[in-house]
Scaffold this active site. Structure first.
Site, PDB file in Angstrom:
ATOM      1  N   CYS A  97      -3.733 -58.042  21.748  1.00  0.00           N
ATOM      2  CA  CYS A  97      -4.887 -57.255  22.195  1.00  0.00           C
ATOM      3  C   CYS A  97      -4.573 -56.215  23.266  1.00  0.00           C
ATOM      4  O   CYS A  97      -5.234 -55.179  23.350  1.00  0.00           O
ATOM      5  CB  CYS A  97      -5.989 -58.170  22.744  1.00  0.00           C
ATOM      6  SG  CYS A  97      -6.165 -59.727  21.846  1.00  0.00           S
TER       7      CYS A  97
ATOM      8  N   CYS B  81      -4.300 -52.200  22.854  1.00  0.00           N
ATOM      9  CA  CYS B  81      -5.482 -51.330  22.767  1.00  0.00           C
ATOM     10  C   CYS B  81      -6.409 -51.471  23.969  1.00  0.00           C
ATOM     11  O   CYS B  81      -7.031 -50.492  24.395  1.00  0.00           O
ATOM     12  CB  CYS B  81      -6.263 -51.639  21.492  1.00  0.00           C
ATOM     13  SG  CYS B  81      -5.336 -51.186  20.018  1.00  0.00           S
ATOM     14  N   HIS B  82      -6.566 -52.704  24.482  1.00  0.00           N
ATOM     15  CA  HIS B  82      -7.578 -52.916  25.530  1.00  0.00           C
ATOM     16  C   HIS B  82      -6.990 -52.876  26.936  1.00  0.00           C
ATOM     17  O   HIS B  82      -7.744 -52.812  27.914  1.00  0.00           O
ATOM     18  CB  HIS B  82      -8.273 -54.266  25.315  1.00  0.00           C
ATOM     19  CG  HIS B  82      -8.977 -54.353  23.990  1.00  0.00           C
ATOM     20  ND1 HIS B  82     -10.238 -53.830  23.777  1.00  0.00           N
ATOM     21  CD2 HIS B  82      -8.596 -54.868  22.798  1.00  0.00           C
ATOM     22  CE1 HIS B  82     -10.596 -54.043  22.521  1.00  0.00           C
ATOM     23  NE2 HIS B  82      -9.613 -54.664  21.905  1.00  0.00           N
TER      24      HIS B  82
ATOM     25  N   MET C 173     -10.569 -52.059  14.894  1.00  0.00           N
ATOM     26  CA  MET C 173     -10.019 -53.322  15.394  1.00  0.00           C
ATOM     27  C   MET C 173      -9.663 -54.227  14.209  1.00  0.00           C
ATOM     28  O   MET C 173     -10.462 -54.416  13.296  1.00  0.00           O
ATOM     29  CB  MET C 173     -11.051 -54.017  16.288  1.00  0.00           C
ATOM     30  CG  MET C 173     -10.592 -55.417  16.622  1.00  0.00           C
ATOM     31  SD  MET C 173     -11.357 -56.092  18.056  1.00  0.00           S
ATOM     32  CE  MET C 173     -11.165 -57.838  17.702  1.00  0.00           C
TER      33      MET C 173
ATOM     34  N   HIS D 117      -2.026 -40.620  23.018  1.00  0.00           N
ATOM     35  CA  HIS D 117      -1.361 -41.640  22.211  1.00  0.00           C
ATOM     36  C   HIS D 117      -0.078 -41.088  21.585  1.00  0.00           C
ATOM     37  O   HIS D 117       0.914 -40.969  22.259  1.00  0.00           O
ATOM     38  CB  HIS D 117      -2.345 -42.195  21.173  1.00  0.00           C
ATOM     39  CG  HIS D 117      -1.859 -43.454  20.539  1.00  0.00           C
ATOM     40  ND1 HIS D 117      -1.785 -44.644  21.202  1.00  0.00           N
ATOM     41  CD2 HIS D 117      -1.387 -43.712  19.292  1.00  0.00           C
ATOM     42  CE1 HIS D 117      -1.279 -45.581  20.418  1.00  0.00           C
ATOM     43  NE2 HIS D 117      -1.036 -45.039  19.245  1.00  0.00           N
TER      44      HIS D 117
ATOM     45  N   HIS E 130      -4.601 -39.759  14.491  1.00  0.00           N
ATOM     46  CA  HIS E 130      -3.385 -40.567  14.646  1.00  0.00           C
ATOM     47  C   HIS E 130      -2.272 -39.868  13.875  1.00  0.00           C
ATOM     48  O   HIS E 130      -2.031 -40.163  12.702  1.00  0.00           O
ATOM     49  CB  HIS E 130      -3.621 -41.993  14.124  1.00  0.00           C
ATOM     50  CG  HIS E 130      -2.538 -42.943  14.539  1.00  0.00           C
ATOM     51  ND1 HIS E 130      -1.318 -43.001  13.901  1.00  0.00           N
ATOM     52  CD2 HIS E 130      -2.478 -43.864  15.532  1.00  0.00           C
ATOM     53  CE1 HIS E 130      -0.568 -43.929  14.492  1.00  0.00           C
ATOM     54  NE2 HIS E 130      -1.250 -44.456  15.485  1.00  0.00           N
TER      55      HIS E 130
END
Ligand code: DHE
Length: 547
Positions: A50, A53-54, A93, A334, A376
């Site tokens: 996790c 991303c978080h 997700m 990113h 992306h």
């Protein structure tokens, strides 16, 4: 109580209503109990699945904030969180439960853990790094020329993600050259300026350098410079070839300059910074993509949360000096790549649906371009188009459109820094991760591994580079079950391209090699060793940044 839209679109109204009754009660109570052992186990699962991303501190980046305070505000209790973790979300997700990656009890553990304050992750010093540093073959004992007759400039490094290895495959014969033990979940590979050295970086922050000139190419050094990392690149400017490498860390948020041949750590720079817009402090400002300029001794580092692009001058690093130009750009940077001229660097600010363009010559922000939902690009795809001139394209996780941007302000000013072409991947939804082309190919390729449709996620879409029309959809042969097609890479002369058949580590899959003219499947590279192949990197294309 406010119910988020994604929750209502995901669960039935009755289920949401029953969750909310429990949620109100939970919101007024303390966090559910968690033993010390459970805390340790949950922290590890969170880190593995996790944190990317978080964020380790759960303040949110590509994924939303998951602090106990944020969850309380939304009224999320254990059951709601379990539903999210099990089913995933349409926003990208993963469905950890449905996929069978996390068991029901692990999901329950994670849901309880999220309602507690995140534990403070550890720091790392130069001395810590040096303790992990190993040189297997010192530079003076390495060969002066290749010790084999293979065409090493057409080797491919293939990441075998979940088995913690990198396979070196000969692009001419398609034969396995060696399997190198690199450690947990390698994320990317990059080549040195000479191409001789191939570098890997794992999620565990372990960097490995592989010498392709050895009789049997193998790792010659390794070092762990962080607990969590995603990027690495090398010094490519004239006079600095193969001299340094730089590792971009997620945690601790920093970059680390290491010796290019031995990986000896030399300099750590913290990337904790201030959000470029609100000027509030952000401890977890992580390093996302890195590229290395061919025209200056600089690395371009993207500081994800801060929304800043740092141009790091490495020419005086031996004297203890790194000069940094900090350019305000956009949040949650990113992945990205060079334009055709390699003067401009284009990077996705994916949660802002924006492509940032940095002029590395004048060292300034050149443009911010609105594209579709969650761009992306990987490193993107460069095309020299007969009408628009040089353009650079990106796909999206959140929708099916591909956007191509004009990148030649001098030769084609009317198209520069605008989306000059949109075209669609077939079928519904997004899920595209990588697009790719090669100067010698007529085609642009796109994958779709994050699309929920079982057929779309095992397909590669081939488009004509001039008309942008869909030419063919390539499907992974049906004998490969429970797999996704991911990451396209051309060979040295662009005459073929390779696709990974991405499955689980319990069963072998394949790397598919297609003829780039006829689009026919030419070879299936198989073997018990082909497990969870993800990214593949051709030496020449990676060292010269051809995409
Ligand atoms: Fe990646 C590139 C981060 C999930 C495969 N990935 C990158 C880069 C970053 C990044 C910052 C750019 C590196 C560069 O160019 O210097 N990736 C992250 C994440 O934070 C994220 C979203 C979640 C995580 O926890 O890691 C994530 N990535 C994935 C995957 O699930 C993929 C498909 C499989 C895997 O390894 O986990 C995946 N990412 C890749 C690949 C590249 C990449 C193959 C290099 C593409 C290239 O052609 O350069």
């Amino acid at each position: 109580m406010k119910v988020s839209r994604s929750l209502t679109t995901f669960l039935s109204a009755a289920t949401v209503a029953s969750f909310l009754t429990v949620a109100v009660t939970a919101a007024n109570a303390g966090p559910p109990p968690l033993t010390k052992e459970e805390m340790k186990k949950a922290s590890q699962i969170f880190f593995d699945r996790c944190a990317g991303c978080h964020g380790m501190l759960r303040k949110g980046a590509t994924g939303p904030a998951l602090t106990p305070e944020a969850l309380k505000k939304k009224g999320y209790n254990t059951e709601v969180l379990e539903a999210f973790i099990y089913n995933g979300t349409p926003g990208g997700m993963p469905d950890w439960g449905k996929q069978g990656v996390l068991s029901k009890s692990e999901i329950n553990l994670l849901a309880r853990f999220l309602q507690h304050e995140p534990p403070s992750p550890p720091e790392m010093s130069l001395a810590d790094m040096k303790r992990s540093w190993k040189v297997f073959i010192p530079p003076e004992k390495r060969p002066k020329r290749p010790q084999h007759n293979l065409n090493w400039k057409n080797f491919f490094g293939v990441i075998l993600r979940d088995v913690g290895k990198v396979a070196i495959v000969d692009g001419d014969t398609k034969k396995l050259v060696n399997i190198v033990d690199t450690g947990f979940a390698v994320h990317i590979l990059r080549s040195s300026a000479s191409g001789r050295y191939m570098y890997s970086i794992g999620r565990d922050g372990k960097a490995t350098v592989i010498d392709l000139w050895l009789k049997k190419p193998d790792k010659v050094a390794e070092v762990k410079t962080c607990y969590d990392a995603r990027s690495i690149d090398t010094s490519k400017y004239h006079g600095y070839e193969d001299k340094y490498a730089v590792i971009g860390c997620y945690w601790p948020p920093s970059f680390v300059v290491v010796d290019g041949e031995t990986l000896e750590p030399k300099k750590i720079v913290s990337t904790s910074s201030y959000y470029y817009d609100t000027q509030e402090f952000v401890r977890e400002a992580r390093v996302a993509s890195i590229v290395s300029s061919h025209y200056d001794p600089i690395w371009v580092l993207n500081i994800k949360e801060a929304g800043q692009v740092w141009l790091v001058d490495y020419s005086k690093v031996d004297k203890g000096t790194v000069k940094i130009d900090m350019i305000d750009a956009e949040r949650y940077l990113h992945d990205g790549g060079w334009d055709l001229s390699k003067r401009y660097f284009l990077v996705a600010a994916n949660m802002r649906n924006t492509i940032v363009v940095i002029d590395t010559k004048d060292k300034e922000l050149e443009a911010l371009i609105k594209v579709g939902t969650k761009p992306h690009p990987g490193r993107g795809a460069n095309i020299d188009h007969p009408k628009y001139g040089p353009i650079w394209c990106t796909g999206h996780i959140g929708e099916k459109r591909v956007a191509c941007i004009g990148t030649d302000p001098e030769g084609h000013p009317e198209y520069a820094w605008k989306v000059v072409k949109w075209f669609n991947l077939p079928g519904e939804g997004g899920g595209n991760l990588f697009i790719k082309t090669h100067p010698n190919s007529k085609y642009l390729l796109a994958d779709r591994p994050l699309n929920p449709d079982p057929e779309l996620k095992r397909s590669i879409f081939v488009f004509d580079k001039v008309t942008f029309k869909l030419v063919k959809t390539l499907k992974i042969p049906s004998k490969y079950k429970n797999v996704r097609a991911v990451h396209e890479e051309f060979n040295e002369d662009g005459s073929e391209f390779w696709i990974s058949v991405w499955g689980k580590k319990d069963y072998p899959t394949a790397i598919l090699v297609y003829d780039a003219k006829t689009l026919k499947l030419k070879k299936e590279i198989t073997g018990d060793w082909v497990r969870t192949p993800t990214g593949k990197f051709n030496v020449t294309n990676t060292m010269k940044d051809i995409y």
